[in-house]
Design an enzyme around this catalytic site. Structure first.
Site, PDB file in Angstrom:
ATOM      1  N   GLY A  93      -0.166   5.169  12.280  1.00  0.00           N
ATOM      2  CA  GLY A  93      -0.121   5.034  13.735  1.00  0.00           C
ATOM      3  C   GLY A  93      -1.224   5.745  14.494  1.00  0.00           C
ATOM      4  O   GLY A  93      -1.103   5.945  15.698  1.00  0.00           O
ATOM      5  N   HIS A 124       0.861  -1.189   0.000  1.00  0.00           N
ATOM      6  CA  HIS A 124       0.000   0.000   0.000  1.00  0.00           C
ATOM      7  C   HIS A 124       0.897   1.238   0.000  1.00  0.00           C
ATOM      8  O   HIS A 124       1.688   1.457   0.919  1.00  0.00           O
ATOM      9  CB  HIS A 124      -0.885  -0.033   1.243  1.00  0.00           C
ATOM     10  CG  HIS A 124      -1.875   1.085   1.352  1.00  0.00           C
ATOM     11  ND1 HIS A 124      -3.126   1.031   0.780  1.00  0.00           N
ATOM     12  CD2 HIS A 124      -1.796   2.287   1.988  1.00  0.00           C
ATOM     13  CE1 HIS A 124      -3.786   2.151   1.060  1.00  0.00           C
ATOM     14  NE2 HIS A 124      -2.993   2.937   1.792  1.00  0.00           N
ATOM     15  N   GLY A 175      -0.537  -0.750   8.509  1.00  0.00           N
ATOM     16  CA  GLY A 175       0.754  -0.070   8.475  1.00  0.00           C
ATOM     17  C   GLY A 175       1.570  -0.479   9.674  1.00  0.00           C
ATOM     18  O   GLY A 175       2.190  -1.545   9.701  1.00  0.00           O
ATOM     19  N   SER A 176       1.525   0.366  10.713  1.00  0.00           N
ATOM     20  CA  SER A 176       2.400   0.162  11.862  1.00  0.00           C
ATOM     21  C   SER A 176       2.230  -1.193  12.549  1.00  0.00           C
ATOM     22  O   SER A 176       3.205  -1.736  13.076  1.00  0.00           O
ATOM     23  CB  SER A 176       2.225   1.302  12.861  1.00  0.00           C
ATOM     24  OG  SER A 176       0.877   1.626  12.995  1.00  0.00           O
ATOM     25  N   ASP A 217      -8.765   1.156   5.849  1.00  0.00           N
ATOM     26  CA  ASP A 217      -7.405   1.687   5.985  1.00  0.00           C
ATOM     27  C   ASP A 217      -7.242   2.571   7.214  1.00  0.00           C
ATOM     28  O   ASP A 217      -7.839   3.643   7.295  1.00  0.00           O
ATOM     29  CB  ASP A 217      -7.074   2.491   4.706  1.00  0.00           C
ATOM     30  CG  ASP A 217      -5.652   3.040   4.694  1.00  0.00           C
ATOM     31  OD1 ASP A 217      -4.839   2.640   5.538  1.00  0.00           O
ATOM     32  OD2 ASP A 217      -5.366   3.875   3.810  1.00  0.00           O
ATOM     33  N   HIS A 233      -2.713   4.727  -2.940  1.00  0.00           N
ATOM     34  CA  HIS A 233      -3.728   5.555  -2.276  1.00  0.00           C
ATOM     35  C   HIS A 233      -3.312   7.017  -2.433  1.00  0.00           C
ATOM     36  O   HIS A 233      -2.367   7.469  -1.790  1.00  0.00           O
ATOM     37  CB  HIS A 233      -3.789   5.133  -0.799  1.00  0.00           C
ATOM     38  CG  HIS A 233      -4.710   5.940   0.044  1.00  0.00           C
ATOM     39  ND1 HIS A 233      -4.684   5.906   1.425  1.00  0.00           N
ATOM     40  CD2 HIS A 233      -5.716   6.814  -0.270  1.00  0.00           C
ATOM     41  CE1 HIS A 233      -5.598   6.714   1.908  1.00  0.00           C
ATOM     42  NE2 HIS A 233      -6.236   7.288   0.915  1.00  0.00           N
ATOM     43  N   GLY A 253      -5.311   2.361  11.501  1.00  0.00           N
ATOM     44  CA  GLY A 253      -5.533   1.974  12.901  1.00  0.00           C
ATOM     45  C   GLY A 253      -5.818   0.506  13.129  1.00  0.00           C
ATOM     46  O   GLY A 253      -6.383   0.127  14.160  1.00  0.00           O
ATOM     47  N   ASP A 291       1.042   5.181   0.171  1.00  0.00           N
ATOM     48  CA  ASP A 291       0.324   6.410   0.515  1.00  0.00           C
ATOM     49  C   ASP A 291       1.040   7.594  -0.107  1.00  0.00           C
ATOM     50  O   ASP A 291       2.161   7.919   0.288  1.00  0.00           O
ATOM     51  CB  ASP A 291       0.289   6.580   2.040  1.00  0.00           C
ATOM     52  CG  ASP A 291      -0.600   5.545   2.704  1.00  0.00           C
ATOM     53  OD1 ASP A 291      -1.805   5.539   2.405  1.00  0.00           O
ATOM     54  OD2 ASP A 291      -0.083   4.742   3.493  1.00  0.00           O
TER      55      ASP A 291
HETATM   56  C1  DX5 Z   1      -3.260   7.215   6.561  1.00  0.00           C
HETATM   57  C2  DX5 Z   1      -2.847   6.197   5.537  1.00  0.00           C
HETATM   58  C3  DX5 Z   1      -2.821   4.779   6.011  1.00  0.00           C
HETATM   59  C4  DX5 Z   1      -1.842   4.544   7.125  1.00  0.00           C
HETATM   60  C5  DX5 Z   1      -2.051   3.229   7.771  1.00  0.00           C
HETATM   61  O1  DX5 Z   1      -3.330   8.456   5.952  1.00  0.00           O
HETATM   62  O2  DX5 Z   1      -3.720   6.247   4.436  1.00  0.00           O
HETATM   63  O3  DX5 Z   1      -2.559   3.911   4.925  1.00  0.00           O
HETATM   64  O4  DX5 Z   1      -0.520   4.598   6.676  1.00  0.00           O
HETATM   65  O5  DX5 Z   1      -1.160   3.128   8.849  1.00  0.00           O
HETATM   66  P1  DX5 Z   1      -1.597   2.525  10.249  1.00  0.00           P
HETATM   67  O6  DX5 Z   1      -2.005   1.090   9.976  1.00  0.00           O
HETATM   68  O7  DX5 Z   1      -0.375   2.641  11.071  1.00  0.00           O
HETATM   69  O8  DX5 Z   1      -2.749   3.322  10.764  1.00  0.00           O
HETATM   70 ZN    ZN Z   2      -3.555   4.634   2.941  1.00  0.00          ZN
END
Ligand code: DX5
Ligand code: ZN
Length: 213
Positions: free
Chosen positions: A142, A29, A192-193, A172, A62, A174, A31
């Protein structure tokens, strides 16, 4: 469950991508933030092109930008399976942008921010291959999963049923070992995190993959 891993929060993105190459993640993914739609900027076009050269995984792009057309064109060659831009940015050109993405044989979709009513997707629900339901405010990794997300997901599912369509639904932001259970009935989870801050990428990817509906 499909898993798309976001590298937004990684300091060493190359190492993260190379690590993911050996994992069972389905997509990478990406961003992309222009510093206008979101406060911060992320990754340069050139960096994404580089990443696509050494990523074994196909990209799930994205776009968090105010001018999608410009970036759709610039990112058309990065081996993306999916490309989404925000419905808040599309305006009257939303259908044109979706068609532009499809013209590159990339699955096209809309991302929707937490404060935007699900109703406004109705006009486009028959034209999208994917909906990216944001469970945090766009702009950073995060953040905490927003509790209204499951309700919004149900609204989206109902809208799809009413139109007899089944775009891929991806959520997408949290996602962790607890929140993933609140969105079991999506097709894809972006993490993500939860993955990239862990020692064992594969273990956490597997825990998402194994969610049973
Ligand atoms: C937020 C992004 C997400 C984010 C997800 O603007 O679109 O893709 O990086 O990261 P986590 O899973 O850490 O919330
Ligand atoms: Zn994203």
């Amino acid at each position: 469950m499909l898993v798309s891993v976001s590298i937004l929060s990684c300091n060493n993105k190359e190492a993260a991508v190379r690590n993911l190459n050996f994992s069972s993640a389905d997509y990478l993914h990406i961003d992309f933030m222009d510093g206008k739609f979101t406060k911060k900027k992320s990754l340069k076009i050139k960096e994404i092109r580089e990443i696509s050269k050494y990523s074994v995984k196909k990209l799930d792009v994205h776009l968090m930008v105010t001018k999608p057309k410009k970036y759709i064109k610039k990112l058309a060659e990065v081996n993306a399976s999916y490309m989404t831009f925000h419905i808040e940015a599309g305006g009257k050109k939303t259908k044109d942008y979706l068609n532009l993405i499809k013209s590159y044989e990339i699955k096209a979709g809309l991302a929707i921010s937490p404060n935007t009513s699900i109703d406004i997707l109705e006009e486009y629900i028959e034209d999208v291959d994917i909906i990216l339901l944001m469970s945090v405010h766009p702009g950073a990794g995060g953040q905490e999963f927003l509790e209204e997300t499951p309700k919004r997901l149900q609204e989206l599912k109902t809208l799809c049923q009413e139109h007899n369509v089944s775009p891929l639904i991806s959520v997408d932001g949290g996602i962790n070992d607890k929140t993933m259970n609140l969105v079991k009935d999506v097709d894809m989870i972006v993490a993500g995190s939860y993955v990239t801050k862990s020692k064992e990428y594969e273990q956490n990817i597997q825990s998402i993959k194994n969610i049973t509906k």
